[in-house]
Enzyme design. Sequence first.
Site: not given
Length: 505
Positions: A246, A280
Site C-alpha cells: 500500500e 495517502c
Amino acid sequence: MTATLEPTTTSDAPAATFDSLNPANGDLVGTHPIATKAEVDAAVAVARETADWWGNLSFDERGEFLLTWRSVITRRIAQLADLSNRETGKPHSDAQLEIVLAIDHITWAAKHAKKVLGPHRVAPGLLMANQAATVEYRQLGVVGVIGPWNYPVFTPMGSIAYALAAGNTVVFKPSEYTPGVGRWLADTFSEVVHGRPVLQVVTGLGETGNALCTSGVDKLAFTGSGRTGKKVMAACAENLTPVIIEAGGKDSFIVDEDADIPKAAEAALWGGMSNAGQTCIGTERVYVHERVFDRFVAEILDQAKDLRAGSDAGAKIGPITMPSQLDVIRSHVEDAVAKGAHVALGGPDAIGERFVQPTILTHVPEDSTAMTEETFGPTLAINPVKDMDEAIRRTNATSYGLAGAVFSKKRGLEIAKQVRSGMTSVNSIIAFAGVPSLPFGGVGESGFGRIHGPEGLKEFTYAKSITRQRFKPPMLLTTFARDAKTDGRAAQLITLLHGGKKTIK
C-alpha cells in the site's frame, strides 16, 4: 511471555536503541530497542510455534479474543490517543478518530471471518457431477506487517486484525516514528491472550524492516512510500515471500458544475489539510468545472481562513511528523509558484521548521511536481477544467491510482467509475475507509493487494479445494483402463455441451 521482543545480547555491551520524539516540540516520548536480524528471526520462530495454537482455534474462539481486544482498546482509547498524539503530533481528536475506525474494523474481521473463509460448496459442473466440491481458506502461518507513522493504529490494523482473524500469528514492525503505539497494541493483545506471543512487535529502523522481509514469514504487508515498497519487494523476493504493497497516492477531487459547492469545499479542505496532509488517501489535486471554479475557490478560502497548524488547543493541524518531508513540501510549492501557479493561501513562507500552514494554489501547471508527485503536506492544487471529460483525463494522467472523490448531484457515480483508482467516494471524502466490508488498496504505483473486507481476509490465506466422490461416475476418465468407446462418449458430451454457439444471458 511478553508480546514485545526484547533484545538479547551475548556480551556486556548495551543493546542499540533509538528515541521516539514528539514532532511538535522535540520532547522525548520513549526509547526503544533496535531489533537485530537474529532477534527478528527469533520472533518469527516463536510466532511459528504459536501459530499451531492460534491457527487451530475455531473462528468463534479467535473472534472472542479479538472482540475482547477491541473492548480493551475502546476502554483505553484516551490513553492510546494520547500516545499517538505525542508520537505523531496530530491533534488528540484526530488520533481518537483513527482509533474509532480501527475498532470498527477489528469488530468486522472478528465477526465475518468464519462466513468469508469457512468451507463453501461450489457447483462441480456436468463432467464432474458425481463429485461434491468445496473450497475453504486456510491461514498462511506467520504474517509480517510493516506499518506507517501517519496513521499508526488504523492503517496497520487493516492487516493485523484481518491476519489474526484468518488464523495467522503476526510480527509487527511499526514505524520508527511511532514505535510506542506499536508496542501498546501488542502489549494489550498479549493481555487478552494471556501472554502468548500471537502478536509480537519488533522495533527498529530500516534494517529491522529488511530483516523482517527476509525472515521467512509467509506473507508481508507493507504500507509506506513507493520507493521503500520496491526495496521491500526486492528483499521479500529472496524467499519468494508474497507481499501486499500500500504505497502513496496523488489523489484528485473532482467538482462538477451541479455540485453542492459549500459541501464540496468543506470536504476538499478536510481531505487536503487533515493530519497535516499526511494521508495517502487524502486530497492533493482538485479539478473544478470552470463554471463554478471561482465560487468554489472563494468558498474554500472562506472556510480555511481560521484554519491553522500548531500545538495549542486552537490548532486543528499538527506538525509534519517526518522532518525530511518539509523539504519535499517546500520544493513542490516553490516549483509550482516558479512555473506560474497563483498563491491563494499560504505559499512558500507558510513552511516552517516543524509546522506547515495551510497552502492553496490555483492554476497550477500540470507538469509541476505539485501535480505529479506526492506532496504529503497541507497543500491543495486547484485547477479549472472545461468539462468532466477533462477532469477525468487529468485525474488519470498519473502513475498513481489509490483513491479520490467526486462531487456531483447527477453524474457522481458515472464519473467515479471512470477514475482509475482502487477507491472513490461520491459526495463525501474517504468514506470508503470507514466501511469495513469494502476492500482497500490501489493500482499502479499506489501498490497492489487489498486489506479490509472479504478480500482483506482472503489476502492472508490460501485457497484449499477439496472434491469428494458421491457416487460412481458414468464415465471414468482418470484411468489407464479408459477405452475408445469412453473417449467417444466424452467427445460427444463435450460437443453437446459446448459445440454450439451460445449467447451470454
